[in-house]
Design an enzyme around this catalytic site. Structure first.
Site, PDB file in Angstrom:
ATOM      1  N   LYS A  10       8.306  -1.705  -2.390  1.00  0.00           N
ATOM      2  CA  LYS A  10       7.748  -0.711  -1.371  1.00  0.00           C
ATOM      3  C   LYS A  10       8.746  -0.242  -0.263  1.00  0.00           C
ATOM      4  CE  LYS A  10       4.994   0.911   1.783  1.00  0.00           C
ATOM      5  NZ  LYS A  10       4.040   2.100   1.437  1.00  0.00           N
ATOM      6  N   GLU A  35       1.092  -1.230   0.026  1.00  0.00           N
ATOM      7  CA  GLU A  35      -0.106  -0.007  -0.020  1.00  0.00           C
ATOM      8  C   GLU A  35       0.911   1.117  -0.019  1.00  0.00           C
ATOM      9  OE1 GLU A  35      -3.257   0.282  -0.553  1.00  0.00           O
ATOM     10  OE2 GLU A  35      -2.605   2.442  -0.591  1.00  0.00           O
ATOM     11  N   CYS A  94       6.343   4.761   9.400  1.00  0.00           N
ATOM     12  CA  CYS A  94       6.909   3.503   8.340  1.00  0.00           C
ATOM     13  C   CYS A  94       8.211   4.074   7.984  1.00  0.00           C
ATOM     14  CB  CYS A  94       5.859   3.623   7.309  1.00  0.00           C
ATOM     15  SG  CYS A  94       4.344   2.576   7.617  1.00  0.00           S
TER      16      CYS A  94
HETATM   17  P1  NAD Z   1      -1.982  -0.244  12.863  1.00  0.00           P
HETATM   18  O1  NAD Z   1      -1.083  -0.674  13.906  1.00  0.00           O
HETATM   19  O2  NAD Z   1      -2.607   0.834  12.720  1.00  0.00           O
HETATM   20  O3  NAD Z   1      -2.984  -1.652  12.410  1.00  0.00           O
HETATM   21  C1  NAD Z   1      -2.552  -3.048  12.689  1.00  0.00           C
HETATM   22  C2  NAD Z   1      -3.916  -3.752  13.242  1.00  0.00           C
HETATM   23  O4  NAD Z   1      -3.618  -5.131  12.894  1.00  0.00           O
HETATM   24  C3  NAD Z   1      -3.954  -3.214  14.581  1.00  0.00           C
HETATM   25  O5  NAD Z   1      -5.388  -2.859  14.893  1.00  0.00           O
HETATM   26  C4  NAD Z   1      -3.700  -4.536  15.429  1.00  0.00           C
HETATM   27  O6  NAD Z   1      -4.625  -5.023  16.566  1.00  0.00           O
HETATM   28  C5  NAD Z   1      -4.067  -5.649  14.156  1.00  0.00           C
HETATM   29  N1  NAD Z   1      -3.584  -7.025  14.520  1.00  0.00           N
HETATM   30  C6  NAD Z   1      -2.359  -7.526  14.771  1.00  0.00           C
HETATM   31  N2  NAD Z   1      -2.028  -8.695  14.728  1.00  0.00           N
HETATM   32  C7  NAD Z   1      -3.260  -9.284  14.323  1.00  0.00           C
HETATM   33  C8  NAD Z   1      -4.029 -10.543  14.145  1.00  0.00           C
HETATM   34  N3  NAD Z   1      -2.970 -11.727  14.250  1.00  0.00           N
HETATM   35  N4  NAD Z   1      -5.199 -10.608  13.986  1.00  0.00           N
HETATM   36  C9  NAD Z   1      -5.984  -9.708  13.887  1.00  0.00           C
HETATM   37  N5  NAD Z   1      -5.763  -8.467  13.940  1.00  0.00           N
HETATM   38  C10 NAD Z   1      -4.289  -8.202  14.388  1.00  0.00           C
HETATM   39  O7  NAD Z   1      -0.868  -0.450  11.419  1.00  0.00           O
HETATM   40  P2  NAD Z   1      -1.076   0.470   9.937  1.00  0.00           P
HETATM   41  O8  NAD Z   1      -0.558   1.611  10.112  1.00  0.00           O
HETATM   42  O9  NAD Z   1      -2.543  -0.057   9.450  1.00  0.00           O
HETATM   43  O10 NAD Z   1       0.095  -0.618   9.288  1.00  0.00           O
HETATM   44  C11 NAD Z   1      -0.025  -1.959   8.903  1.00  0.00           C
HETATM   45  C12 NAD Z   1       0.969  -2.237   7.836  1.00  0.00           C
HETATM   46  O11 NAD Z   1       0.694  -1.343   6.724  1.00  0.00           O
HETATM   47  C13 NAD Z   1       2.368  -2.213   8.204  1.00  0.00           C
HETATM   48  O12 NAD Z   1       3.121  -3.202   7.697  1.00  0.00           O
HETATM   49  C14 NAD Z   1       2.856  -0.936   7.733  1.00  0.00           C
HETATM   50  O13 NAD Z   1       4.207  -0.709   7.446  1.00  0.00           O
HETATM   51  C15 NAD Z   1       1.990  -0.658   6.392  1.00  0.00           C
HETATM   52  N6  NAD Z   1       1.869   0.518   5.639  1.00  0.00           N
HETATM   53  C16 NAD Z   1       1.090   1.623   6.508  1.00  0.00           C
HETATM   54  C17 NAD Z   1       0.925   2.821   6.007  1.00  0.00           C
HETATM   55  C18 NAD Z   1       0.404   3.654   7.117  1.00  0.00           C
HETATM   56  O14 NAD Z   1       0.121   5.000   6.401  1.00  0.00           O
HETATM   57  N7  NAD Z   1      -0.021   3.698   8.386  1.00  0.00           N
HETATM   58  C19 NAD Z   1       0.932   3.048   4.431  1.00  0.00           C
HETATM   59  C20 NAD Z   1       1.382   1.942   3.877  1.00  0.00           C
HETATM   60  C21 NAD Z   1       1.666   0.632   4.417  1.00  0.00           C
HETATM   61  C1  UGA Z   2       4.582   7.628   3.706  1.00  0.00           C
HETATM   62  C2  UGA Z   2       4.613   7.468   2.248  1.00  0.00           C
HETATM   63  O1  UGA Z   2       4.454   8.841   1.805  1.00  0.00           O
HETATM   64  C3  UGA Z   2       3.499   6.534   1.507  1.00  0.00           C
HETATM   65  O2  UGA Z   2       3.644   6.459   0.293  1.00  0.00           O
HETATM   66  C4  UGA Z   2       3.499   5.390   2.337  1.00  0.00           C
HETATM   67  O3  UGA Z   2       2.568   4.686   1.838  1.00  0.00           O
HETATM   68  C5  UGA Z   2       3.986   5.488   3.766  1.00  0.00           C
HETATM   69  O4  UGA Z   2       4.636   6.204   4.376  1.00  0.00           O
HETATM   70  C6  UGA Z   2       3.861   4.271   4.537  1.00  0.00           C
HETATM   71  O5  UGA Z   2       4.358   3.116   4.018  1.00  0.00           O
HETATM   72  O6  UGA Z   2       3.426   3.988   5.707  1.00  0.00           O
HETATM   73  P1  UGA Z   2       3.106   8.942   5.676  1.00  0.00           P
HETATM   74  O7  UGA Z   2       4.283   8.618   6.340  1.00  0.00           O
HETATM   75  O8  UGA Z   2       1.837   8.720   5.902  1.00  0.00           O
HETATM   76  O9  UGA Z   2       3.348   8.295   4.085  1.00  0.00           O
HETATM   77  O10 UGA Z   2       3.205  10.479   5.337  1.00  0.00           O
HETATM   78  P2  UGA Z   2       4.079  11.464   4.498  1.00  0.00           P
HETATM   79  O11 UGA Z   2       3.307  12.196   3.565  1.00  0.00           O
HETATM   80  O12 UGA Z   2       5.031  10.543   3.577  1.00  0.00           O
HETATM   81  O13 UGA Z   2       5.083  12.070   5.528  1.00  0.00           O
HETATM   82  C7  UGA Z   2       5.988  11.304   6.218  1.00  0.00           C
HETATM   83  C8  UGA Z   2       6.817  12.503   7.158  1.00  0.00           C
HETATM   84  O14 UGA Z   2       7.619  13.203   6.359  1.00  0.00           O
HETATM   85  C9  UGA Z   2       5.780  13.375   7.947  1.00  0.00           C
HETATM   86  O15 UGA Z   2       6.249  13.834   8.996  1.00  0.00           O
HETATM   87  C10 UGA Z   2       6.024  14.698   6.962  1.00  0.00           C
HETATM   88  O16 UGA Z   2       5.661  15.701   7.744  1.00  0.00           O
HETATM   89  C11 UGA Z   2       7.344  14.735   6.541  1.00  0.00           C
HETATM   90  N1  UGA Z   2       7.579  15.359   5.281  1.00  0.00           N
HETATM   91  C12 UGA Z   2       6.831  15.103   4.192  1.00  0.00           C
HETATM   92  C13 UGA Z   2       8.726  16.443   5.370  1.00  0.00           C
HETATM   93  O17 UGA Z   2       9.198  16.546   6.387  1.00  0.00           O
HETATM   94  N2  UGA Z   2       8.833  17.009   4.068  1.00  0.00           N
HETATM   95  C14 UGA Z   2       8.272  16.532   2.933  1.00  0.00           C
HETATM   96  O18 UGA Z   2       8.565  17.389   1.726  1.00  0.00           O
HETATM   97  C15 UGA Z   2       7.279  15.723   2.943  1.00  0.00           C
END
Ligand code: NAD
Ligand code: UGA
Length: 463
Positions: free
Chosen positions: A221, A162, A277
């Site tokens: 990713k 994602e 992340c």
């Molecule tokens: P999160 O902590 O918000 O959510 C994860 C959820 O999974 C929690 O609610 C937890 O209770 C649940 N969980 C864990 N183990 C479980 C199990 N065995 N059965 C059922 N539920 C379970 O995490 P997130 O931010 O959604 O991130 C999830 C993944 O996606 C990570 O690998 C992260 O790197 C990736 N990712 C996150 C973002 C982002 O913006 N947060 C963007 C892209 C990718």
């Molecule tokens: C980031 C990536 O942008 C997503 O594509 C990815 O899916 C995600 O991580 C993930 O894998 O979790 P996110 O961390 O939600 O998304 O937000 P960003 O907009 O990337 O910002 C990350 C941090 O960088 C923030 O603290 C933001 O303020 C900072 N940032 C961003 C800067 O300091 N300068 C910039 O120019 C841009």
């Protein structure tokens, strides 16, 4: 195969919004999001969708439309796995805090638990989709667990990382730059890829849906996040040089960003990147490179993190130095605690580390953030274990109004770029503060000339 039932394990920042959009765009597919966290599921099912556990612009409206039509949130993990043809794994993959790889490798215990649970429950063939961000070759481990159940069920494992960013999750999901799907090159693997392509094709143009082998998808990713974070550390490195030389980092960013080979996005100098992340994924990349003996590759990427830590520390040092080398008992107001605007997420937010540094110097911190709760802020500080919870709560005063938070303070530090901060009556705030009144803009969102004309001593990043 035509997909009509999807299950997603993990109702977090990725699972919740991603599945809400799939359900909205594919009314013919039943989407069930499951989680072990009962409170989280209860909150997703709150009759008032403004109370869902994740704040994202536009999300509550989508949940209101699809929930109980073809979008369901439940704690019945096994039932949902059993019924689904496709199972997305969207659980958290934090940095390991113990054992081999501590502080660097991704902790895959939640992923393995999911695989074991799927293996235990599944009675029919299933497609298992890695939605979580995982180290390259994790699909191999998942496959090994799934294939050794002895019940003859066939699994296809796809990688579908994602790329949404928090704060813009809904628009990112509705209009993605690309969808990436990695799968096996076997006919069964290709069939599974095609089945998932058909789901996304309900709203994403086909030429934006990229298919690759599993390993390329997993590694892409981590690579995408490393490249994005690298740009921030690069511009932040320049911000320090700008401060020494009289150059202005915003002007430098504009000048280089107009080169179409460089591009203008992700060049905002800041107090340092946060979020759940970037740091975790780069540390994981460093760990993977090291584990293959690629020390130069590992060192190259580690520098992105070193620079980011330096930038956070540099910001707090600057506050202390500017306030005549002492902040003891001085009131310093933070505007913003979230790691970026338009989210209530605070994971790895720079604000936490800057607050910790300043509390070490015995400053009194006041905070206002439009979306982050008091408990969240305190638990963020407690998590660092620098001092007792009681000391933290005595050092952090939390307000639900920015004007009140700023009253009587010696300095203001902008930690998050919330739009509302630019609309404030800064003269009124200035009048309510100790003089000289300092304004440290960790996001370069305020107009330096305007606030200096009011009387503030203004310090942006990189100018
Ligand atoms: P999160 O902590 O918000 O959510 C994860 C959820 O999974 C929690 O609610 C937890 O209770 C649940 N969980 C864990 N183990 C479980 C199990 N065995 N059965 C059922 N539920 C379970 O995490 P997130 O931010 O959604 O991130 C999830 C993944 O996606 C990570 O690998 C992260 O790197 C990736 N990712 C996150 C973002 C982002 O913006 N947060 C963007 C892209 C990718
Ligand atoms: C980031 C990536 O942008 C997503 O594509 C990815 O899916 C995600 O991580 C993930 O894998 O979790 P996110 O961390 O939600 O998304 O937000 P960003 O907009 O990337 O910002 C990350 C941090 O960088 C923030 O603290 C933001 O303020 C900072 N940032 C961003 C800067 O300091 N300068 C910039 O120019 C841009």
């Amino acid at each position: 195969m035509k997909i009509t039932k999807i299950c997603c394990i993990g109702a977090g920042y990725v699972g919740g919004p991603t599945m809400a959009v799939i359900a909205q765009k594919c009314p013919h597919i039943q989407v069930t999001v499951v989680d072990l966290n009962e409170q989280r599921i209860k909150d997703w099912n709150d009759p008032n969708t403004d109370n869902i556990p994740i704040y994202e612009p536009g999300l509550s409206e989508i949940v209101a439309e699809a929930r109980d039509r073809n979008l369901f949130f439940s704690t019945e993990v096994e039932k949902a796995i059993d019924e689904a043809q496709v199972i997305f794994i969207s659980v958290n993959t934090p940095t390991k805090t113990y054992g081999k790889g501590k502080g660097m490798a991704a902790d895959l215990k939640y992923i393995e638990l999911c695989a074991r649970q799927i293996a235990k429950v599944a009675k029919q063939n299933k497609i298992v989709v890695e939605k979580s961000t995982l180290p390259v070759r994790t699909a191999e481990a998942i496959k090994s667990i799934l294939d050794n159940t002895g019940n003859g069920v066939q699994f296809q494992i796809l990688s579908n990382p994602e790329f949404l960013a928090e704060g813009t999750a809904v628009t990112d999901l509705l209009n993605p730059d690309r969808i990436l799907i990695g799968g096996d090159t076997t006919p069964e693997g290709q069939n599974a890829i095609n089945a998932l392509v058909d789901v996304y094709a309900n709203w994403v143009e086909k030429d934006k849906i990229l298919t690759t082998n599993v390993w390329s998808s997993e590694l892409s990713k981590l690579t995408a996040n490393a490249f994005l974070a690298q740009r921030i550390s690069s511009i932040n490195a320049m911000s320090e040089l700008c401060e020494k030389t009289g150059a202005d980092v915003t002007e430098v960013a504009r000048a280089i960003g107009m080169d179409s080979r460089i591009g203008s996005k992700f060049l905002k100098a800041s107090v340092g990147f946060g979020g759940s992340c970037f740091q975790k994924d780069i540390l994981n990349l460093v760990y993977i490179a090291k584990s293959y003996g690629l020390n130069e590759v590992a060192d190259y990427w580690e520098q992105v993190i070193i620079m980011n830590d330096h930038q956070k520390r540099r910001f707090s040092n600057k506050i202390v130095q500017t306030l005549y080398n002492t902040v003891a008992d001085k009131k310093i107001t933070f505007l913003g605690w979230a790691f970026k605007k338009d989210t209530n997420d605070t994971r790895e937010s720079a604000a936490i580390y800057v607050a910790d540094d300043l509390i070490n110097e015995q400053a009194k911190i006041s905070v206002y953030d439009p979306k982050v709760s008091r408990n969240k802020m305190l638990s963020d500080l407690d998590y660092l274990q620098t001092r007792s919870n009681e000391e933290n709560s005595n050092s952090l005063a939390i307000f639900d109004n920015a004007y009140e938070a700023c009253k009587g303070s010696h300095a203001i530090a902008v930690l998050t770029e919330w739009d509302e901060f630019t609309t404030y009556d800064w003269k009124k705030i200035y009048d309510s503060m100790h003089k000289p009144a300092f304004l440290f803009d960790g996001r370069n969102i305020l107009n330096a000339k305007e606030v200096e004309a009011i009387g503030f001593i203004y310090k942006g990043i990189g100018s």
